[in-house]
Design a protein around this motif. Structure first.
Motif, PDB file in Angstrom:
ATOM      1  N   ASP A  34      -0.654  -6.653   9.210  1.00  0.00           N
ATOM      2  CA  ASP A  34      -0.106  -6.225   7.918  1.00  0.00           C
ATOM      3  C   ASP A  34       1.010  -5.226   8.202  1.00  0.00           C
ATOM      4  O   ASP A  34       0.763  -4.052   8.462  1.00  0.00           O
ATOM      5  CB  ASP A  34      -1.199  -5.587   7.053  1.00  0.00           C
ATOM      6  N   CYS A  35       2.244  -5.713   8.163  1.00  0.00           N
ATOM      7  CA  CYS A  35       3.397  -4.870   8.484  1.00  0.00           C
ATOM      8  C   CYS A  35       4.084  -4.294   7.245  1.00  0.00           C
ATOM      9  O   CYS A  35       5.164  -3.733   7.352  1.00  0.00           O
ATOM     10  CB  CYS A  35       4.400  -5.673   9.317  1.00  0.00           C
ATOM     11  N   ASP A  36       3.479  -4.435   6.097  1.00  0.00           N
ATOM     12  CA  ASP A  36       4.009  -3.796   4.886  1.00  0.00           C
ATOM     13  C   ASP A  36       3.468  -2.366   4.856  1.00  0.00           C
ATOM     14  O   ASP A  36       2.684  -1.988   3.981  1.00  0.00           O
ATOM     15  CB  ASP A  36       3.577  -4.587   3.654  1.00  0.00           C
ATOM     16  N   VAL A  37       3.876  -1.562   5.851  1.00  0.00           N
ATOM     17  CA  VAL A  37       3.225  -0.259   6.074  1.00  0.00           C
ATOM     18  C   VAL A  37       3.548   0.769   5.001  1.00  0.00           C
ATOM     19  O   VAL A  37       2.829   1.754   4.853  1.00  0.00           O
ATOM     20  CB  VAL A  37       3.590   0.299   7.470  1.00  0.00           C
ATOM     21  N   ASP A  38       4.643   0.560   4.259  1.00  0.00           N
ATOM     22  CA  ASP A  38       4.981   1.513   3.194  1.00  0.00           C
ATOM     23  C   ASP A  38       4.057   1.348   1.990  1.00  0.00           C
ATOM     24  O   ASP A  38       3.879   2.297   1.219  1.00  0.00           O
ATOM     25  CB  ASP A  38       6.433   1.306   2.753  1.00  0.00           C
ATOM     26  N   ALA A  39       3.528   0.148   1.800  1.00  0.00           N
ATOM     27  CA  ALA A  39       2.653  -0.096   0.648  1.00  0.00           C
ATOM     28  C   ALA A  39       1.621  -1.154   1.030  1.00  0.00           C
ATOM     29  O   ALA A  39       1.522  -2.198   0.396  1.00  0.00           O
ATOM     30  CB  ALA A  39       3.475  -0.554  -0.551  1.00  0.00           C
ATOM     31  N   ALA A  40       0.861  -0.863   2.077  1.00  0.00           N
ATOM     32  CA  ALA A  40      -0.105  -1.851   2.573  1.00  0.00           C
ATOM     33  C   ALA A  40      -1.193  -2.121   1.534  1.00  0.00           C
ATOM     34  O   ALA A  40      -1.755  -1.200   0.947  1.00  0.00           O
ATOM     35  CB  ALA A  40      -0.732  -1.324   3.860  1.00  0.00           C
ATOM     36  N   ASP A  41      -1.482  -3.404   1.303  1.00  0.00           N
ATOM     37  CA  ASP A  41      -2.542  -3.745   0.345  1.00  0.00           C
ATOM     38  C   ASP A  41      -3.322  -5.002   0.734  1.00  0.00           C
ATOM     39  O   ASP A  41      -4.191  -5.440  -0.022  1.00  0.00           O
ATOM     40  CB  ASP A  41      -1.974  -3.897  -1.077  1.00  0.00           C
ATOM     41  N   MET A  42      -3.038  -5.562   1.899  1.00  0.00           N
ATOM     42  CA  MET A  42      -3.775  -6.759   2.295  1.00  0.00           C
ATOM     43  C   MET A  42      -5.261  -6.471   2.496  1.00  0.00           C
ATOM     44  O   MET A  42      -6.104  -7.360   2.363  1.00  0.00           O
ATOM     45  CB  MET A  42      -3.164  -7.361   3.568  1.00  0.00           C
ATOM     46  N   HIS A  43      -5.582  -5.211   2.793  1.00  0.00           N
ATOM     47  CA  HIS A  43      -6.992  -4.851   2.990  1.00  0.00           C
ATOM     48  C   HIS A  43      -7.814  -5.090   1.724  1.00  0.00           C
ATOM     49  O   HIS A  43      -9.027  -5.277   1.785  1.00  0.00           O
ATOM     50  CB  HIS A  43      -7.107  -3.382   3.428  1.00  0.00           C
ATOM     51  N   LEU A  44      -7.165  -5.097   0.570  1.00  0.00           N
ATOM     52  CA  LEU A  44      -7.896  -5.325  -0.680  1.00  0.00           C
ATOM     53  C   LEU A  44      -8.469  -6.738  -0.735  1.00  0.00           C
ATOM     54  O   LEU A  44      -9.502  -6.974  -1.379  1.00  0.00           O
ATOM     55  CB  LEU A  44      -6.968  -5.095  -1.882  1.00  0.00           C
ATOM     56  N   LEU A  45      -7.812  -7.682  -0.056  1.00  0.00           N
ATOM     57  CA  LEU A  45      -8.266  -9.071  -0.062  1.00  0.00           C
ATOM     58  C   LEU A  45      -9.076  -9.440   1.182  1.00  0.00           C
ATOM     59  O   LEU A  45      -9.983 -10.268   1.102  1.00  0.00           O
ATOM     60  CB  LEU A  45      -7.069 -10.018  -0.194  1.00  0.00           C
ATOM     61  N   LEU A  46      -8.745  -8.841   2.330  1.00  0.00           N
ATOM     62  CA  LEU A  46      -9.425  -9.239   3.568  1.00  0.00           C
ATOM     63  C   LEU A  46     -10.605  -8.343   3.931  1.00  0.00           C
ATOM     64  O   LEU A  46     -11.365  -8.644   4.848  1.00  0.00           O
ATOM     65  CB  LEU A  46      -8.419  -9.285   4.727  1.00  0.00           C
ATOM     66  N   GLN A  47     -10.752  -7.225   3.208  1.00  0.00           N
ATOM     67  CA  GLN A  47     -11.919  -6.340   3.370  1.00  0.00           C
ATOM     68  C   GLN A  47     -12.213  -5.997   4.831  1.00  0.00           C
ATOM     69  O   GLN A  47     -13.274  -6.350   5.372  1.00  0.00           O
ATOM     70  CB  GLN A  47     -13.138  -6.992   2.708  1.00  0.00           C
ATOM     71  N   PRO A  48     -11.283  -5.315   5.490  1.00  0.00           N
ATOM     72  CA  PRO A  48     -11.492  -4.916   6.888  1.00  0.00           C
ATOM     73  C   PRO A  48     -12.564  -3.842   7.007  1.00  0.00           C
ATOM     74  O   PRO A  48     -12.881  -3.144   6.030  1.00  0.00           O
ATOM     75  CB  PRO A  48     -10.125  -4.357   7.286  1.00  0.00           C
ATOM     76  N   ASP A  49     -13.100  -3.695   8.237  1.00  0.00           N
ATOM     77  CA  ASP A  49     -14.161  -2.689   8.430  1.00  0.00           C
ATOM     78  C   ASP A  49     -13.619  -1.376   8.995  1.00  0.00           C
ATOM     79  O   ASP A  49     -14.390  -0.473   9.290  1.00  0.00           O
ATOM     80  CB  ASP A  49     -15.253  -3.245   9.351  1.00  0.00           C
ATOM     81  N   TRP A  50     -12.282  -1.270   9.190  1.00  0.00           N
ATOM     82  CA  TRP A  50     -11.645  -0.036   9.672  1.00  0.00           C
ATOM     83  C   TRP A  50     -12.334   0.425  10.955  1.00  0.00           C
ATOM     84  O   TRP A  50     -12.677   1.585  11.122  1.00  0.00           O
ATOM     85  CB  TRP A  50     -11.695   1.067   8.610  1.00  0.00           C
TER      86      TRP A  50
END
Length: 300
Positions: A34-50
């Protein structure tokens, strides 16, 4: 391993939702960046575990040691960014205005100014619900150097893909044509352009494709919400023909897409629908295009 970058000349075209759908379809065989680092939001759909995180340092900013400062004002005089105002009779650095040029550091007669490396954000490696790895990041509000953070995300994603012998890296690029997009495109094998039939949509598609051409990266295009303005959709298709850009698919306006996002899912996970079939076919075509490209470039 092939690197696919999904970009759009403007925001709001459905780029990230489509990229996340590809990430689900790719499953264990891909790494997501996810290279949209200024406004990252892909985590909302892919639910990463950080699972892993690390601070990202880049650039410098001035810092004044008040015990050494004699208040001569030379630093403020030479600062063309007005980053050193007087606050409560002290010269202080406004972090948002400081560009880190170091002019103040060099003119200070008492060595009261230091140039300090800046913590501008974090980057992460996560496991997602699609059973693949995602490398992602978050830039601090107002922080610079998003292009360098994108480069870091891509580098880490590539290392994982190589070490685990993954077939693809799927990159969600930033909207626009600035440094983060340039960094997203660097080293890519294929660009997927996502646009919509609006005046700004076709204008920004042309702008971003000018950038793709400079990198000599082959491209294909997805027209999202293609049925909301058929006249502009026809103009977009004419442009694609003119530039020999592969037209992957027309996606119709479909509220199922929005309902899936509201539920925190991609269209692939949201039951059977015509939209799901169209996205699945697009992913199949992209893999075929990359396979054909690889065959053409391989020695006979």
């Amino acid at each position: 391993m092939k690197e696919i970058v999904v970009i759009s000349g403007k925001g709001g075209t459905g780029k990230t939702s489509i990229t996340a759908s590809f990430a689900i379809l790719g499953g264990k065989n891909i790494v997501v960046a996810d290279c949209d680092v200024d406004a990252a939001d892909m985590h909302l759909l892919l639910q990463p575990d950080w699972n892993f995180s690390e601070d990202f340092f880049s650039g410098v900013a001035a810092e004044i040691d008040q015990d050494k400062c004699i208040k001569c004002g030379k630093c403020a005089d030479v600062c063309r960014f007005n980053a050193i105002p007087i606050v409560e009779k002290k010269y202080v650095v406004n972090d948002l205005n400081c560009e880190g040029c170091g002019f103040c550091f060099h003119v200070c007669p008492r060595d009261a100014i230091s140039m300090i490396e800046q913590n501008v954000g974090k980057w992460f490696i996560s496991n997602t619900k699609a059973e693949n790895h995602m490398v992602h990041a978050a830039l601090k509000i107002g922080a610079d150097n998003s292009g360098k953070l994108v480069a870091k995300v891509k580098k880490e994603a590539k290392q994982i893909a190589v070490s685990e012998e993954k077939a693809f890296i799927i990159v969600d690029g930033s909207p626009g044509i600035g440094c983060p997009v340039v960094s997203s495109l660097s080293g890519a094998d294929y660009a997927i352009l996502v646009t919509e039939p609006s005046v700004s949509g076709i204008h920004d598609l042309k702008r971003v494709y000018e950038l793709v051409k400079k990198f000599k990266i082959p491209a294909a295009c997805i027209i999202n919400k293609a049925d909301i303005n058929t006249d502009v959709t026809a103009q977009i298709k004419a442009f694609l023909d003119e530039e020999n850009i592969i037209h992957l698919v027309d996606l119709p306006y479909d509220e199922t897409f929005t309902k899936a996002m509201t539920a925190g899912k991609t269209i692939i996970e949201f039951g059977e629908s015509e939209m799901k079939k169209l996205v699945e076919n697009s992913w199949r075509k992209i893999k075929e295009l990359l396979t054909d490209k690889q065959k053409r470039s391989s020695p006979s």
